[in-house]
Design an enzyme around this catalytic site. Structure first.
Site, PDB file in Angstrom:
ATOM      1  CD  GLU A 196      -2.344   1.278   3.153  1.00  0.00           C
ATOM      2  OE1 GLU A 196      -1.597   0.790   3.791  1.00  0.00           O
ATOM      3  OE2 GLU A 196      -3.246   1.900   3.133  1.00  0.00           O
TER       4      GLU A 196
ATOM      5  CG  ASN B  55      -4.665   3.970   0.494  1.00  0.00           C
ATOM      6  OD1 ASN B  55      -3.909   3.595  -0.235  1.00  0.00           O
ATOM      7  ND2 ASN B  55      -4.690   3.926   1.873  1.00  0.00           N
TER       8      ASN B  55
ATOM      9  CE  LYS C 250      -7.037   1.456   3.871  1.00  0.00           C
ATOM     10  NZ  LYS C 250      -5.697   1.694   4.498  1.00  0.00           N
TER      11      LYS C 250
ATOM     12  CD  GLU D 244      -5.214   4.800   5.578  1.00  0.00           C
ATOM     13  OE1 GLU D 244      -5.696   4.438   4.792  1.00  0.00           O
ATOM     14  OE2 GLU D 244      -4.664   3.889   6.796  1.00  0.00           O
TER      15      GLU D 244
ATOM     16  CG  ASN E 208       2.193   1.293   4.682  1.00  0.00           C
ATOM     17  OD1 ASN E 208       3.161   1.861   4.501  1.00  0.00           O
ATOM     18  ND2 ASN E 208       1.511   1.409   3.491  1.00  0.00           N
TER      19      ASN E 208
HETATM   20  N1  CDT Z   1      -2.899   1.274   6.597  1.00  0.00           N
HETATM   21  C1  CDT Z   1      -3.871   0.751   7.215  1.00  0.00           C
HETATM   22  O1  CDT Z   1      -4.993   0.732   6.825  1.00  0.00           O
HETATM   23  N2  CDT Z   1      -3.528   0.464   8.587  1.00  0.00           N
HETATM   24  C2  CDT Z   1      -4.241  -0.075   9.484  1.00  0.00           C
HETATM   25  C3  CDT Z   1      -3.745   0.364  11.055  1.00  0.00           C
HETATM   26  C4  CDT Z   1      -4.910   0.121  11.936  1.00  0.00           C
HETATM   27  S1  CDT Z   1      -4.407  -0.864  13.048  1.00  0.00           S
HETATM   28  C5  CDT Z   1      -5.455  -1.793  13.604  1.00  0.00           C
HETATM   29  C6  CDT Z   1      -4.205  -1.409   9.554  1.00  0.00           C
HETATM   30  O2  CDT Z   1      -5.287  -2.165   9.809  1.00  0.00           O
HETATM   31  O3  CDT Z   1      -3.264  -2.259   9.393  1.00  0.00           O
END
Ligand code: CDT
Length: 313
Positions: free
Chosen positions: A51, A111, A128, A147, A198
C-alpha cells in the site's frame, strides 16, 4: 470423485523496508524494479507490492491537504517516474499490484491500488473502502493516522479482475480485517486476493501489546483465505520510517489457511509461492459450496445495519 487439475501460478510478495519522507520516488521505483526482477528469476508471474508503496506512510503526519497532494499524490498512472516499473513488467513478462495515493483530475483523493498484467497494461483498479484512523489532529498522540483526512472512501467497490488467466481480487490494508471484504470477492469467484499494508507497530488509541499487531494481521488473513477458499498474498511496507516502526510479516496464504511463505526481515524482501489455484476447489465444492450452503436470508443485518444494535425482537 473428480480431482481438480493443478493450475500453477508463481506468486511473489515484494515486501518493502522503510521509505523515508526524504527518499526520492526515483530511488523507490528502482527498488521495486529490482524486486520485480528477483521475483521473476524465482518463477513469479505476479508480484504484489505494498500500500502507498511510492512514498512514506504520510497519514502519520498532520499537514494541509494541499501540501499532502503536492508531496505524496500521483496525478497519473503510469507517470514518468513510475514508467520504468511498467517497462520492466513488460520486458520480464511479470504482472504486478501496486498501491499509491491517487489525485484525480476532479481533485478527489483516494488510497488506490492497481493490477497490471504481464504485458504492462492496467487491468484492475481499487480505491480503499475501509479507511482507518481519524480526521482530526491528535497533538498528544506519538503519531497520527489521518487516512480519514487525506482520503475519500473508495467508489469502485470490491472487484475481481482477470489477469493473465487468473481471477484476482483487490483490497488494501485495513480491508483485510473485515470478513465482508473477502466474502464479496469470493462471491465473484476470486482465486487470489492481493493487498498491501502499512500497519504501525504501536496503537495510538490504547496500549495494545506489539505482538498482537502481528497476531491480528495473520489471523485475519488465514481465516479469510480458508473461509473463502482463496489464495491471499499480502505485502507490508515495514520497519521504521523516519523513526516510526511498522510491522513486517508479509505472507502468502493458501486456501487451506496455511502460510506457505513469510518474510523474515523488515527490509526489502521477496517471497515466492508456486500457488496451485485449484487448491481451493475442494473447499468450493464441499464445505464452502456457497450455492448449496449459504443462507443469505439470515444475513440481512449485514447490509441493513452498519453499527451494532439491539437483539432482533
Ligand atoms: N494502513 C492501514 O490501513 N493500517 C491499519 C492500521 C490500523 S491498526 C488496527 C491496519 O489495519 O493495519
Amino acid at each position: 470423485m473428480p480431482v481438480a487439475t493443478r493450475r500453477r501460478l508463481g506468486v511473489a510478495v515484494a515486501q518493502m523496508g522503510p521509505v523515508h519522507a526524504a527518499d526520492r520516488r526515483e530511488a523507490v521505483v528502482e527498488r521495486l524494479v529490482a524486486m520485480l526482477a528477483t521475483a521473476q528469476a524465482r518463477g513469479a508471474a505476479l508480484v504484489v507490492f505494498p500500500e502507498l508503496a511510492l512514498t512514506t506512510f504520510f497519514p502519520r503526519h498532520w499537514m494541509d491537504e494541499r501540501e499532502a497532494e503536492a508531496r505524496y499524490f500521483e496525478t497519473a498512472m503510469p507517470n514518468p517516474v513510475v514508467r520504468p516499473l511498467f517497462d520492466a513488467a513488460r520486458r520480464l513478462g511479470v504482472g504486478f499490484h501496486l498501491g499509491y495515493a491517487e489525485l484525480t483530475p476532479e481533485g478527489r483523493r483516494y488510497n488506490t491500488a492497481i493490477l497490471v498484467d504481464r504485458g504492462g497494461a492496467i487491468v484492475g483498479k481499487y480505491r480503499k473502502i475501509h479507511l482507518p484512523g481519524h480526521a482530526d489532529h491528535k497533538p498528544d498522540a506519538p503519531f497520527q493516522h489521518l487516512e480519514k483526512k487525506y482520503f475519500e472512501v473508495g467508489d469502485l467497490g470490491f472487484r475481481v479482475f482477470g489477469a493473465d488467466g487468473t481471477r484476482v481480487g483487490l483490497c488494501i490494508c485495513n480491508d483485510r480485517r473485515w470478513p465482508e471484504t473477502f466474502r464479496v470477492l469470493a462471491l465473484q469467484s476470486a482465486e487470489l486476493t492481493v493487498l498491501g499494508y502499512n500497519t504501525p507497530s504501536h496503537n495510538i488509541h490504547w496500549n495494545e501489546p506489539v505482538h498482537l499487531r502481528m497476531s491480528t494481521h495473520l489471523i485475519s488473513l488465514q481465516a479469510a483465505a480458508y473461509q473463502n477458499a482463496m489464495w491471499i498474498a499480502a505485502a507490508a511496507k515495514c520497519g521504521a520510517e523516519d523513526g516510526f516502526p511498522m510491522i513486517g510479516g508479509s505472507v502468502i496464504v493458501a486456501p487451506t489457511g496455511e502460510i506457505v511463505a513469510r518474510t523474515t526481515s523488515e527490509e526489502d524482501e521477496v517471497i515466492v509461492a508456486d500457488a496451485d489455484l485449484a487448491l481451493g476447489e475442494n473447499f468450493r465444492r464441499h464445505v464452502f459450496d456457497f450455492a448449496r450452503h449459504r443462507r443469505p436470508e439470515h444475513y440481512r443485518l449485514i447490509v441493513e445495519r452498519t453499527g451494532a444494535g439491539d437483539p432482533l425482537p
